[in-house]
Design an enzyme around this catalytic site. Structure first.
Site, PDB file in Angstrom:
ATOM      1  N   ARG A  96       2.315 -11.065  10.365  1.00  0.00           N
ATOM      2  CA  ARG A  96       3.645 -10.457  10.570  1.00  0.00           C
ATOM      3  C   ARG A  96       4.743 -11.395  10.064  1.00  0.00           C
ATOM      4  NH1 ARG A  96       2.192  -6.203   9.864  1.00  0.00           N
ATOM      5  NH2 ARG A  96       0.249  -7.296   9.426  1.00  0.00           N
ATOM      6  N   GLN A 113      -7.539  -4.984   9.913  1.00  0.00           N
ATOM      7  CA  GLN A 113      -6.422  -4.602  10.773  1.00  0.00           C
ATOM      8  C   GLN A 113      -6.784  -3.437  11.698  1.00  0.00           C
ATOM      9  OE1 GLN A 113      -2.279  -4.969   9.092  1.00  0.00           O
ATOM     10  NE2 GLN A 113      -3.371  -4.933   7.142  1.00  0.00           N
ATOM     11  N   ASP A 134      -4.064   7.704   4.986  1.00  0.00           N
ATOM     12  CA  ASP A 134      -3.502   6.373   5.239  1.00  0.00           C
ATOM     13  C   ASP A 134      -4.116   5.800   6.511  1.00  0.00           C
ATOM     14  OD1 ASP A 134      -1.957   4.128   4.973  1.00  0.00           O
ATOM     15  OD2 ASP A 134      -0.097   5.063   5.668  1.00  0.00           O
ATOM     16  N   GLU A 135      -4.184   4.476   6.605  1.00  0.00           N
ATOM     17  CA  GLU A 135      -4.688   3.773   7.800  1.00  0.00           C
ATOM     18  C   GLU A 135      -6.069   4.291   8.213  1.00  0.00           C
ATOM     19  OE1 GLU A 135      -3.216   1.228   8.687  1.00  0.00           O
ATOM     20  OE2 GLU A 135      -1.036   1.408   8.556  1.00  0.00           O
ATOM     21  N   LYS A 141       0.826  -1.217   0.000  1.00  0.00           N
ATOM     22  CA  LYS A 141       0.000   0.000   0.000  1.00  0.00           C
ATOM     23  C   LYS A 141       0.858   1.264   0.000  1.00  0.00           C
ATOM     24  CE  LYS A 141      -0.211   0.894   4.834  1.00  0.00           C
ATOM     25  NZ  LYS A 141      -0.452   2.023   5.658  1.00  0.00           N
ATOM     26  N   THR A 142       2.027   1.228   0.664  1.00  0.00           N
ATOM     27  CA  THR A 142       2.878   2.419   0.699  1.00  0.00           C
ATOM     28  C   THR A 142       3.396   2.756  -0.692  1.00  0.00           C
ATOM     29  OG1 THR A 142       3.556   1.882   2.965  1.00  0.00           O
ATOM     30  CG2 THR A 142       4.889   3.471   1.774  1.00  0.00           C
TER      31      THR A 142
END
Length: 767
Positions: free
Chosen positions: A610, A264, A233-234, A45-46
């Site tokens: 993770r 998330q 973002d987020e 996504k970044t």
């Protein structure tokens, strides 16, 4: 914009588009109108966000100063600025509106401060200043600060501000949450005092701007015209204030692109509302939804396991992660006998990883609660395994642990002046700096320890009445605790000391997430003491632990909470303590029911994803809590792991696979647990099919049973002297009647505690 302006013609394939997959490319090129980019874990996504910003500037759709780009952390903002800078050069320097919510809101507020009664040079208070101001108001209102702690009011006001509520919005019900209905009144006084001081706290930065945008339409119109494009973002982590602020700014042009993952969303305890991302399409009709589903981090088995768990949540936006990586190892699910064996087993597994040439920097242990780290820290120090704690202190370095140890050091060693100085006014006893200075002065003059000087100063008129009385009580308590230390087990002494000193009550009164964590850490400290023969032996162990610091440059295993691990990744991840009550957290279930259960499941999803190459999930059949061994059953999340993606191993007969089979046919076998009844409808089904065969939670590990306390159940057969309906006594839960028997597991209806599951060795027969 100089560098951009000198470009004679756009390239057929701009550099920022190279390497993007089709959905990422679509997220970059879809510039106009509302866009929701659902970005699963590890889906790049970044890269998509960075390329989108570069595209808006490169194609001259907007000047850098016309783009509002909001992140949640300064680190994320710096990374975004650096990445965009590599793509568009100096143009990135003209992006004044790229930053965190609070940084951008502060910049806006300084331009319009007079509209809320402030001057443009207002001060932003830190937490200590905020607490000091609130305490002044509490004392002036003649409220007992011990019953209604300042931190409780600070936390409540922060909640209100996160919800976008000003004092006038606080109704009687909300006001009742502090000091018998005085919360709203104190909130109003606090806000007025801040204005008088030309100051605000962090919550005010957004709240004041929200008020300004709502009440001054000209200011709102100015920003709506300024920001041609908005990127967030987020988005799943936004609270109500942030959500309302963004929605106001985006309503005119509607060129808003929000990136996030509802699976998330794990920060409800600090105000985040997953509903904000779920209702994006309702807020912005006609919004385009783009799903980033190709994962670049994890193996198919890891993704399959995580997807299988999260699929049990309702109301999701939905996505299916996939990867082109090699299939890799299946997720390991290991059942162990107890907490100490869990720590030993993780150490052994990490040694295997290290022997294959892998760096310890690529190994992480993720816990649900901070108190779980202690067992691993002690074990790793014993075997020489270098480690670091991320997102917090090492167990014995935490403030509450150091305070408790200081009390114990004073009891063990009367001449320990440093320890006495630490606890003389903790919790607050009205012994200020002047009183402590007088004790120091007498100690120097007489050449005696501070504890002796404190006792002697009581026979003088050096202290005022209140300080003298408080010091006398402390001196008497210390002397009494020393006498008790000769006969009382040292762990029990610690429990009693923490209660009688008021230290435990101090955190119980605070009623915050942080305070709850501190209380859990104190309980773990007392549990750790039980493993040592004496108080002196335990304190010596702690001294050795505190002195054992590996070189920071050496490879180290990372230990942290799942919350702290969000956004990070490791080759090998150990997910420990996957048992009911620990994960999912019983406290979360009791307070939030099904909603909290779904957030706990999202935590499980975050934890599994993770891992790049190997995820190891471990659950223990027994945990020692408050000095008592308690039987545990595996987390419901273990049962939700798809069988084709896991390998099950247990040191006990039977195994997790049997447990999983017994529960997998129930849509939600733990629904009653989430509602707080303590059991689920599937329990009888599991106990019936498992009877006589052995299972993960009632079996005996042959290799460790010889070293375990005799209080632990020693097999599957159960006691012959127990029968249904029999009245029994349990040290923790009291009297009750046996309702179900499964091998050495009992289900008992306790008179005061409700229905509980316990091991038969923990009960005695009573008439």
């Amino acid at each position: 914009m100089n560098q951009i302006a000198q470009t004679s013609a756009p390239q057929a394939e701009p550099p920022y588009l190279r390497g993007l997959n089709p959905p990422q490319r679509e997220a970059v090129l879809t510039t106009d109108g509302p866009v929701l980019i659902i970005a699963g874990a590890g889906t790049g996504k970044t890269a998509a966000l960075t390329a989108r910003l570069a595209h808006l500037i490169f194609t001259r759709k907007a000047w850098p100063s016309e783009i509002l780009s909001v992140t949640f952390t300064n680190k994320a903002a710096r990374e975004m600025r650096e990445r965009v800078g590599r793509l568009v050069g100096d143009a990135v320097e003209g992006m004044p509106w790229l930053g965190t919510f609070h940084a951008i809101a502060a910049k806006m507020l300084r331009r319009h401060a007079e509209l809320v009664g402030l001057q443009s040079n207002f001060t932003i208070l830190d937490t200590d200043d905020q607490l000091r101001l609130l305490k002044q108001l509490i004392l002036a209102a003649d409220i007992d600060e011990k019953r209604f702690p300042t931190r409780s009011l600070a936390g409540l006001i922060d909640q209100w501000k996160n919800k976008g509520l000003v004092p006038a919005d606080i109704d009687a019900g909300e006001s009742e949450r502090y000091a018998n209905g005085r919360g709203g009144e104190l909130y109003q006084q606090y806000q007025a005092r801040l204005i008088a001081l030309n100051a605000c706290d962090f919550g005010d930065l957004l709240l004041h701007m929200l008020v300004i945008l709502k009440t001054h339409r000209d200011v709102l119109a100015q920003y709506q015209q300024r920001f041609k494009y908005i990127m967030v973002d987020e988005y799943q982590d936004t609270n109500s204030s942030q959500y309302l602020w963004l929605r106001l700014l985006a309503q005119e042009r509607k060129n808003i692109a929000c990136v996030g993952d509802d699976d998330q969303s794990i920060y409800s305890w600090r105000g985040a509302q997953v509903e904000n991302i779920l209702k994006f399409e309702r807020d912005f009709p006609g919004a385009k939804v783009i799903r980033l589903e190709q994962n670049y981090r994890s193996t198919p088995h890891i993704l399959g396991a995580a997807s299988g768990v999260i699929a049990n949540n309702g109301g999701r936006l939905g996505k299916q992660l996939w990867t082109e990586r090699d299939v890799g190892e299946k997720v390991k699910v290991i059942g162990v006998w107890d907490g100490p064996e869990e720590a030993r087993r993780v150490g052994e597994e990490i040694d295997i990883v290290r022997r294959t040439g892998k760096s310890l920097d690529e190994v992480a242990i993720l816990v649900r609660a901070q108190h779980q780290t202690r067992e691993f820290e002690d074990r790793f120090i014993a075997i020489g395994m270098p480690y670091k704690i991320v997102g917090g202190f090492r167990f014995y370095e935490r403030a509450e642990i150091r305070d408790a140890l200081a009390y114990l050091r004073v009891v063990n060693q009367p001449a320990d002046d440093l320890a006495f100085e630490r606890i003389v006014n903790v919790p607050k006893r009205g012994l200020g700096d002047k009183a402590v200075a007088r004790i120091h002065q007498l100690a120097r003059a007489t050449g005696t320890p501070l504890t002796t000087a404190a006792a002697r100063i009581l026979d003088t008129d050096e202290l005022t009445g209140a300080a003298k009385k408080s010091l006398g009580r402390l001196v008497g308590d210390i002397a009494r605790w020393r006498d008790m230390a000769t006969s009382l087990p040292h762990a029990e002494l610690a429990r009693q000391l923490l209660d009688e000193s008021g230290y435990t009550a101090m955190y119980q009164a605070e009623k915050s997430v942080e305070a709850t964590g501190r209380l859990e850490n104190l309980s773990e400290l007392v549990r750790a003491m039980e493993e040592y023969d004496s108080l002196g032996a335990f304190l010596e162990h702690v001294s050795l632990v505190m002195d054992n610091e590996g070189g920071a440059q050496d490879p180290q295993v990372t230990i942290m909470t799942i919350h702290a691990a969000k956004g990070l990744e490791y080759d090998t991840v150990f997910l420990v303590g996957w048992e009911e009550g620990l994960f999912p957290s019983q406290r979360s279930l009791d307070e939030g029911g099904v909603k909290s259960l779904e957030e706990e499941r999202r935590l499980a999803y975050v934890a599994i994803t993770r891992a790049r190459r190997l995820a190891v999930i471990i659950h223990a059949a027994n945990r020692r809590i408050y000095g008592q061994w308690n039987s545990s059953i595996p987390s419901r999340f273990v049962a939700e792991l798809p069988a084709e993606h896991i390998d099950t191993e247990t040191t006990m007969s039977g195994g997790a696979s049997l447990w999983q089979a017994n529960w997998s046919d129930s849509a939600d076998p733990f629904a009653d647990v989430a509602r707080g009844t303590g059991r689920g409808p599937g329990w009888q089904r599991a106990s019936g099919s498992a009877a006589g065969t052995g299972s993960t939670f009632n079996a005996k590990p042959a290799r460790v049973v010889e070293s375990r306390s005799s209080a632990i159940s020693l097999g599957n057969k159960g006691r012959d002297d127990l029968s249904l309906g029999m009245r029994v006594f349990h040290q923790k839960f009291g009297y009750g009647a046996i309702a179900e028997i499964e091998g050495n597991k009992l289900e008992i209806d306790f008179e005061t505690s409700g229905r509980k599951r316990v091991m038969d060795s923990f009960v005695t027969i009573n008439p």
